[in-house]
Design a protein around this motif. Structure first.
Motif, PDB file in Angstrom:
ATOM      1  N   PHE A  79       4.761   3.238   2.192  1.00  0.00           N
ATOM      2  CA  PHE A  79       4.163   2.205   2.355  1.00  0.00           C
ATOM      3  C   PHE A  79       3.946   1.587   3.394  1.00  0.00           C
ATOM      4  O   PHE A  79       4.921   2.038   3.930  1.00  0.00           O
ATOM      5  CB  PHE A  79       5.216   0.902   0.776  1.00  0.00           C
ATOM      6  N   LYS A  80       2.872   0.724   3.477  1.00  0.00           N
ATOM      7  CA  LYS A  80       2.659  -0.071   4.254  1.00  0.00           C
ATOM      8  C   LYS A  80       2.678  -1.681   3.119  1.00  0.00           C
ATOM      9  O   LYS A  80       2.306  -1.962   1.997  1.00  0.00           O
ATOM     10  CB  LYS A  80       1.782  -0.884   4.834  1.00  0.00           C
ATOM     11  N   LEU A 133       8.930   2.343   5.129  1.00  0.00           N
ATOM     12  CA  LEU A 133       8.587   0.934   5.042  1.00  0.00           C
ATOM     13  C   LEU A 133       7.723   0.339   6.703  1.00  0.00           C
ATOM     14  O   LEU A 133       8.690   0.011   7.207  1.00  0.00           O
ATOM     15  CB  LEU A 133       9.631   0.115   4.039  1.00  0.00           C
ATOM     16  N   ALA A 134       6.531   0.562   6.533  1.00  0.00           N
ATOM     17  CA  ALA A 134       6.011  -0.130   7.701  1.00  0.00           C
ATOM     18  C   ALA A 134       5.627  -1.707   7.715  1.00  0.00           C
ATOM     19  O   ALA A 134       5.241  -2.224   6.194  1.00  0.00           O
ATOM     20  CB  ALA A 134       4.284   0.201   7.721  1.00  0.00           C
ATOM     21  N   LEU A 135       6.139  -3.095   7.995  1.00  0.00           N
ATOM     22  CA  LEU A 135       6.086  -3.852   7.830  1.00  0.00           C
ATOM     23  C   LEU A 135       4.911  -4.915   8.737  1.00  0.00           C
ATOM     24  O   LEU A 135       5.649  -4.412   9.819  1.00  0.00           O
ATOM     25  CB  LEU A 135       7.191  -4.452   7.412  1.00  0.00           C
ATOM     26  N   HIS A 136       4.660  -5.539   8.090  1.00  0.00           N
ATOM     27  CA  HIS A 136       4.061  -6.482   8.744  1.00  0.00           C
ATOM     28  C   HIS A 136       3.444  -7.991   8.439  1.00  0.00           C
ATOM     29  O   HIS A 136       3.208  -8.053   6.954  1.00  0.00           O
ATOM     30  CB  HIS A 136       1.659  -5.777   9.070  1.00  0.00           C
ATOM     31  N   THR A 137       5.074  -9.062   9.049  1.00  0.00           N
ATOM     32  CA  THR A 137       4.739  -9.966   8.547  1.00  0.00           C
ATOM     33  C   THR A 137       4.781 -11.732   8.957  1.00  0.00           C
ATOM     34  O   THR A 137       4.455 -10.850  10.473  1.00  0.00           O
ATOM     35  CB  THR A 137       6.559 -10.391   8.323  1.00  0.00           C
ATOM     36  N   TYR A 138       4.045 -11.960   8.832  1.00  0.00           N
ATOM     37  CA  TYR A 138       3.311 -12.932   9.686  1.00  0.00           C
ATOM     38  C   TYR A 138       2.930 -14.672   8.822  1.00  0.00           C
ATOM     39  O   TYR A 138       3.611 -15.001   8.076  1.00  0.00           O
ATOM     40  CB  TYR A 138       1.831 -13.376   9.471  1.00  0.00           C
ATOM     41  N   PRO A 186      -3.575  -4.853   9.377  1.00  0.00           N
ATOM     42  CA  PRO A 186      -3.364  -4.245  10.465  1.00  0.00           C
ATOM     43  C   PRO A 186      -3.191  -2.592   9.808  1.00  0.00           C
ATOM     44  O   PRO A 186      -2.451  -2.093   8.708  1.00  0.00           O
ATOM     45  CB  PRO A 186      -2.075  -4.188  11.244  1.00  0.00           C
ATOM     46  N   ALA A 187      -3.443  -1.516  11.095  1.00  0.00           N
ATOM     47  CA  ALA A 187      -3.138   0.043  10.823  1.00  0.00           C
ATOM     48  C   ALA A 187      -1.227   0.093  10.807  1.00  0.00           C
ATOM     49  O   ALA A 187      -0.766  -0.045  11.742  1.00  0.00           O
ATOM     50  CB  ALA A 187      -3.623   0.759  11.673  1.00  0.00           C
ATOM     51  N   VAL A 198       1.159  -1.095  -0.313  1.00  0.00           N
ATOM     52  CA  VAL A 198       0.174   0.089  -0.129  1.00  0.00           C
ATOM     53  C   VAL A 198       0.766   1.091  -0.093  1.00  0.00           C
ATOM     54  O   VAL A 198       1.923   1.050   0.940  1.00  0.00           O
ATOM     55  CB  VAL A 198      -0.978   0.256   2.014  1.00  0.00           C
ATOM     56  N   ASN A 199       0.624   2.200  -1.105  1.00  0.00           N
ATOM     57  CA  ASN A 199       0.951   3.397  -1.200  1.00  0.00           C
ATOM     58  C   ASN A 199       0.582   4.188   0.041  1.00  0.00           C
ATOM     59  O   ASN A 199      -0.416   4.614  -0.169  1.00  0.00           O
ATOM     60  CB  ASN A 199       1.219   3.958  -2.405  1.00  0.00           C
ATOM     61  N   GLU A 200       1.758   4.558   1.143  1.00  0.00           N
ATOM     62  CA  GLU A 200       0.958   5.521   1.716  1.00  0.00           C
ATOM     63  C   GLU A 200       1.546   6.828   1.769  1.00  0.00           C
ATOM     64  O   GLU A 200       1.057   7.792   2.893  1.00  0.00           O
ATOM     65  CB  GLU A 200       0.785   4.901   3.496  1.00  0.00           C
TER      66      GLU A 200
END
Length: 109
Positions: free
Chosen positions: A39-40, A75-80, A94-95, A23-25
């Protein structure tokens, strides 16, 4: 090639994720219109099994190292892993945290 597209393709090729959002934030931040600087990434892959959070982030950062060095400010990373993703979010991403630099919306208030 757009930075968004480059990030997405590299992560798809490297991790074969079962879920990927890039996502380009940038529009939420104080940058010129059309920027690609913030980015996220939400990525879910079995390859993260047995990896600690820092290892996951390093793995992603290594794949997009060129973009990080030259073009991306944040760069916000949400890794699962798949089991974490379904347990915690059930496909609701997540936000991202607020940027300390402020945003256009905050300055307009």
């Amino acid at each position: 090639m757009l930075i968004h597209t480059a990030i997405e393709q590299k992560l798809l090729d490297a991790f074969n994720p079962i879920h990927l959002d890039v996502v380009n934030e940038s529009a939420n931040h104080n940058v010129p219109p059309g920027s690609e600087s913030h980015f996220k990434v939400v990525i879910v892959t079995p390859q993260f099994e047995g990896m600690r959070l820092l290892q996951r982030h390093r793995a992603v950062n290594a794949i997009v190292a060129e973009e990080l060095a030259e073009k991306i400010h944040a760069l916000a990373l949400h890794t699962y892993t798949p089991s974490e993703w379904y347990e915690y979010y059930a496909e609701k991403p997540p936000a991202s945290p607020k940027c300390f630099g402020g945003s256009k919306a905050e300055k307009a208030s």
